[in-house]
Enzyme design. Sequence first.
Site, PDB file in Angstrom:
ATOM      1  N   CYS A 104      38.021  34.540  43.541  1.00 53.71           N
ATOM      2  CA  CYS A 104      38.774  34.273  42.431  1.00 53.71           C
ATOM      3  C   CYS A 104      40.117  33.360  43.046  1.00 53.71           C
ATOM      4  CB  CYS A 104      39.295  35.499  41.520  1.00 53.71           C
ATOM      5  SG  CYS A 104      40.655  36.555  42.227  1.00 53.71           S
ATOM      6  N   GLU A 105      40.769  32.683  42.075  1.00 50.28           N
ATOM      7  CA  GLU A 105      41.674  31.579  42.494  1.00 50.28           C
ATOM      8  C   GLU A 105      42.977  32.173  42.324  1.00 50.28           C
ATOM      9  OE1 GLU A 105      40.953  28.121  40.251  1.00 50.28           O
ATOM     10  OE2 GLU A 105      42.409  28.578  38.892  1.00 50.28           O
ATOM     11  N   HIS A 106      43.162  33.385  41.911  1.00 43.45           N
ATOM     12  CA  HIS A 106      44.295  34.189  41.670  1.00 43.45           C
ATOM     13  C   HIS A 106      44.450  35.260  42.767  1.00 43.45           C
ATOM     14  CE1 HIS A 106      43.454  33.271  37.173  1.00 43.45           C
ATOM     15  NE2 HIS A 106      44.270  32.241  37.776  1.00 43.45           N
ATOM     16  N   HIS A 107      43.465  35.681  43.139  1.00 41.48           N
ATOM     17  CA  HIS A 107      43.735  36.820  44.320  1.00 41.48           C
ATOM     18  C   HIS A 107      42.873  36.327  45.528  1.00 41.48           C
ATOM     19  CE1 HIS A 107      44.515  38.739  40.426  1.00 41.48           C
ATOM     20  NE2 HIS A 107      45.666  39.367  41.017  1.00 41.48           N
ATOM     21  N   GLN A 145      36.111  32.461  36.392  1.00 38.54           N
ATOM     22  CA  GLN A 145      34.477  32.268  36.174  1.00 38.54           C
ATOM     23  C   GLN A 145      34.509  31.470  35.039  1.00 38.54           C
ATOM     24  OE1 GLN A 145      32.808  36.366  35.850  1.00 38.54           O
ATOM     25  NE2 GLN A 145      31.430  35.445  34.100  1.00 38.54           N
ATOM     26  N   HIS A 173      34.729  41.196  39.117  1.00 36.63           N
ATOM     27  CA  HIS A 173      35.658  40.723  39.971  1.00 36.63           C
ATOM     28  C   HIS A 173      36.528  41.764  40.715  1.00 36.63           C
ATOM     29  CE1 HIS A 173      36.103  37.054  37.460  1.00 36.63           C
ATOM     30  NE2 HIS A 173      35.014  37.449  37.013  1.00 36.63           N
ATOM     31  N   CYS A 175      39.207  41.678  42.128  1.00 39.97           N
ATOM     32  CA  CYS A 175      40.693  41.832  41.966  1.00 39.97           C
ATOM     33  C   CYS A 175      40.840  42.832  40.674  1.00 39.97           C
ATOM     34  CB  CYS A 175      41.019  40.453  41.698  1.00 39.97           C
ATOM     35  SG  CYS A 175      40.480  39.489  40.259  1.00 39.97           S
TER      36      CYS A 175
HETATM   37 ZN   LIG Z   1      41.839  37.634  40.898  1.00 38.62          ZN
END
Ligand SMILES: [Zn+2]
Length: 213
Positions: A104-107, A145, A173, A175
């Site tokens: 995931c590009e956030h975590h 996603q 996910h 995260c």
């Molecule tokens: Zn994430």
Amino acid sequence: MTSKVAGKVAGSIAGATKQAPRAEAPRPDRAEAEAAVRTLLRWAGDDPLREGLAGTPARVVRAYEEFFAGYAQDPEAILARTFEEVEGYDEMVLLRDVRFESHCEHHMAPIIGVAHLAYLPDRRVVGISKLARLVEIYARRLQIQEKMTAQIANTIETVLQPQGVAVVIEATHHCMTTRGVHKPGTALVTSRMLGRFRSDPKTRREFLGMVGR
Ligand SMILES: [Zn+2]
């Protein structure tokens, strides 16, 4: 000069689902990447110089090469070779349960799941392994996603120009399961339907039935 830059920006927005994003700064070299891992190890509270961690930065960087290999690959080129001698076959082509691992590009935490891909050919079909490779190229980038689902469907649509495309992705996910709200067992389901899968409820139902939804 200015117009050239503007053209490039417009092009990159239009092609945002197909192209790997461009880094603003020059790509760091391997030694810089390994130094960044040592910084994170120190930040975590450990000593990067102790014996057990001595080889870790090099291993992490090699793992990143694998996790993010998709940036160096062209998803449209993968589908470029098509076959037209299909004796008029125009029924659904479905590839089910394509397992993938993404981040995931956030975590930068793992996203583990399966993709189901279908299209209704219009004279041209593609080798089935190429559809699996397409999933892999987009998975091996930093993702959300929803975006990955759209990218896969849009690329099939652009290159094969079929009568319809359907993509469903189900994924866990990390995260959400190993940090944050800690909800193991949750799965996110996303879908993108184009052409006849969008306009014809019967075709969509047939697809969803075949993937067990
Ligand atoms: Zn994430």
